[in-house]
Write an enzyme that holds these catalytic residues in place. Sequence first.
Site, PDB file in Angstrom:
ATOM      1  N   TRP A 102       0.830  -1.219   0.000  1.00  0.00           N
ATOM      2  CA  TRP A 102       0.000   0.000   0.000  1.00  0.00           C
ATOM      3  C   TRP A 102       0.853   1.254   0.000  1.00  0.00           C
ATOM      4  O   TRP A 102       0.534   2.231  -0.669  1.00  0.00           O
ATOM      5  CB  TRP A 102      -0.983  -0.024   1.165  1.00  0.00           C
ATOM      6  CG  TRP A 102      -1.930  -1.176   1.084  1.00  0.00           C
ATOM      7  CD1 TRP A 102      -2.101  -2.188   1.999  1.00  0.00           C
ATOM      8  CD2 TRP A 102      -2.848  -1.472   0.005  1.00  0.00           C
ATOM      9  NE1 TRP A 102      -3.039  -3.076   1.549  1.00  0.00           N
ATOM     10  CE2 TRP A 102      -3.518  -2.666   0.344  1.00  0.00           C
ATOM     11  CE3 TRP A 102      -3.160  -0.847  -1.203  1.00  0.00           C
ATOM     12  CZ2 TRP A 102      -4.487  -3.243  -0.489  1.00  0.00           C
ATOM     13  CZ3 TRP A 102      -4.120  -1.422  -2.030  1.00  0.00           C
ATOM     14  CH2 TRP A 102      -4.775  -2.600  -1.664  1.00  0.00           C
ATOM     15  N   ASP A 172      -1.815   6.518   6.263  1.00  0.00           N
ATOM     16  CA  ASP A 172      -2.884   5.601   5.876  1.00  0.00           C
ATOM     17  C   ASP A 172      -3.146   4.719   7.090  1.00  0.00           C
ATOM     18  O   ASP A 172      -2.283   3.933   7.491  1.00  0.00           O
ATOM     19  CB  ASP A 172      -2.394   4.776   4.678  1.00  0.00           C
ATOM     20  CG  ASP A 172      -3.392   3.713   4.226  1.00  0.00           C
ATOM     21  OD1 ASP A 172      -4.415   3.520   4.899  1.00  0.00           O
ATOM     22  OD2 ASP A 172      -3.124   3.086   3.174  1.00  0.00           O
ATOM     23  N   LYS A 196     -12.151  -2.164   6.551  1.00  0.00           N
ATOM     24  CA  LYS A 196     -11.352  -3.027   7.398  1.00  0.00           C
ATOM     25  C   LYS A 196     -11.921  -3.060   8.816  1.00  0.00           C
ATOM     26  O   LYS A 196     -12.036  -4.109   9.407  1.00  0.00           O
ATOM     27  CB  LYS A 196      -9.894  -2.544   7.449  1.00  0.00           C
ATOM     28  CG  LYS A 196      -9.257  -2.287   6.082  1.00  0.00           C
ATOM     29  CD  LYS A 196      -8.949  -3.554   5.299  1.00  0.00           C
ATOM     30  CE  LYS A 196      -8.802  -3.342   3.800  1.00  0.00           C
ATOM     31  NZ  LYS A 196      -7.645  -2.586   3.373  1.00  0.00           N
TER      32      LYS A 196
HETATM   33  C1  LIG Z   1      -7.053  -2.191   2.047  1.00  0.00           C
HETATM   34  C2  LIG Z   1      -6.046  -1.126   2.129  1.00  0.00           C
HETATM   35  C3  LIG Z   1      -5.919  -0.152   1.143  1.00  0.00           C
HETATM   36  C4  LIG Z   1      -6.763  -0.158  -0.115  1.00  0.00           C
HETATM   37  O1  LIG Z   1      -8.031   0.258   0.202  1.00  0.00           O
HETATM   38  P1  LIG Z   1      -9.135   0.469  -0.939  1.00  0.00           P
HETATM   39  O2  LIG Z   1     -10.253   1.066  -0.132  1.00  0.00           O
HETATM   40  O3  LIG Z   1      -9.452  -0.875  -1.486  1.00  0.00           O
HETATM   41  O4  LIG Z   1      -8.599   1.389  -1.953  1.00  0.00           O
HETATM   42  C5  LIG Z   1      -4.983   0.837   1.310  1.00  0.00           C
HETATM   43  N1  LIG Z   1      -4.202   0.875   2.403  1.00  0.00           N
HETATM   44  C6  LIG Z   1      -4.289  -0.051   3.373  1.00  0.00           C
HETATM   45  C7  LIG Z   1      -3.391   0.045   4.557  1.00  0.00           C
HETATM   46  C8  LIG Z   1      -5.213  -1.081   3.272  1.00  0.00           C
HETATM   47  O5  LIG Z   1      -5.298  -2.005   4.239  1.00  0.00           O
END
Ligand SMILES: *Cc1c(COP(=O)(O)O)cnc(C)c1O
Length: 360
Positions: A102, A172, A196
């Site tokens: 990511w 993030d 998540k």
């Molecule tokens: C799942 C995830 C993403 C991607 O998320 P999307 O909503 O599918 O774009 C980005 N960063 C992290 C840390 C993730 O766990």
Amino acid sequence: MSRVYNFSAGPSMLPEPVLKQAAAEMLDYHGCGQSVMEMSHRSKVFDDIIKGAEALLRELMNIPDNYKVLFLQGGASTQFAAIPLNFMNGSGKADYVITGQWAKKAFAEAQKYGDVKAVASSADKTFSYIPKLDKSTFTPDADYFYICMNNTIYGTVYHELPDTGKVPLIADISSCFLSEPLDVTKFGMVYGGAQKNVAPAGLTICIIREDLLGNARDITPTMLNYKVHADANSLYNTPPCYTIYICKLVLEWLKANGGLEAMKERNVKKAKLLYDFLDNSKMFRGTVVPEDRSLMNVPFVTDSDELNAKFVKEATDAGLVNLKGHRTVGGMRASIYNAMPYEGVQALVDFMAKFEKENA
Ligand SMILES: *Cc1c(COP(=O)(O)O)cnc(C)c1O
């Protein structure tokens, strides 16, 4: 009805009381004669939902008044472009730490817009640790410094934040959102996809320090301009209404269960149960260095691909689903977000002990 324990990295389990309440309110939300799915996002009823969700989030995360809370679409991945477009507006430089897929994707996207530097990476050991950061390598006039706080695929987390001085830190937090208290004031922005730990897929929450807004590049698409959404209180266009409603129910559930301190205590207890088992097992082992282990995502392996596959299959048959590891790591991964009860992790550990005995 029989529900499984779902260890998926996302979309993932939601608290059962939330699903039950959503089911009960499906046809007629609070006597208004319609479902939240059907109502106008400009209605008073929906306004109460989105404002209520924001107020609860602010209370639970202790978000100061000088931060905006945005309920957006596009997933975390859309923010990989929105972040440089909105914030890479001074020197045109930014620093990134590469701790997994990511972070790598965010870095690659930012390269389209400016002079971005990878100040550190843990790619050399399949991202099984958080690299030690040397402040002297940071770009002093960077427009921001970017990290992926909890690395969903590899199961690492920052226990200590980089000291970026005046350079705004952007994180993030998709896979650790609301899993424990977080000092928002340490960041210029935190954001995450909700699927998540917060809500079903479709909602991305961005929490942004106000003074960073308003300097997006001219080419920034309107829909990626955070200021546009902030000025419209996330109602510039149709927001993901139903997902915001479920988010509000999850936040109510979090509050009723003691808030983020209590959540942390629960999550530490759950993770300890699994890590202690891994550390004592002769068949299974965790793939992450102990000091950087995540509370949310726990990758583990045996020494044999056949055993891994057999384990995943038999676990699925036993109602423990989505334990297959990410394709880049192999093996297994148990994601044990807020909604995973202690009993679910206990069931997993019991099953692993049984499997180990049967396959020794
Ligand atoms: C799942 C995830 C993403 C991607 O998320 P999307 O909503 O599918 O774009 C980005 N960063 C992290 C840390 C993730 O766990």
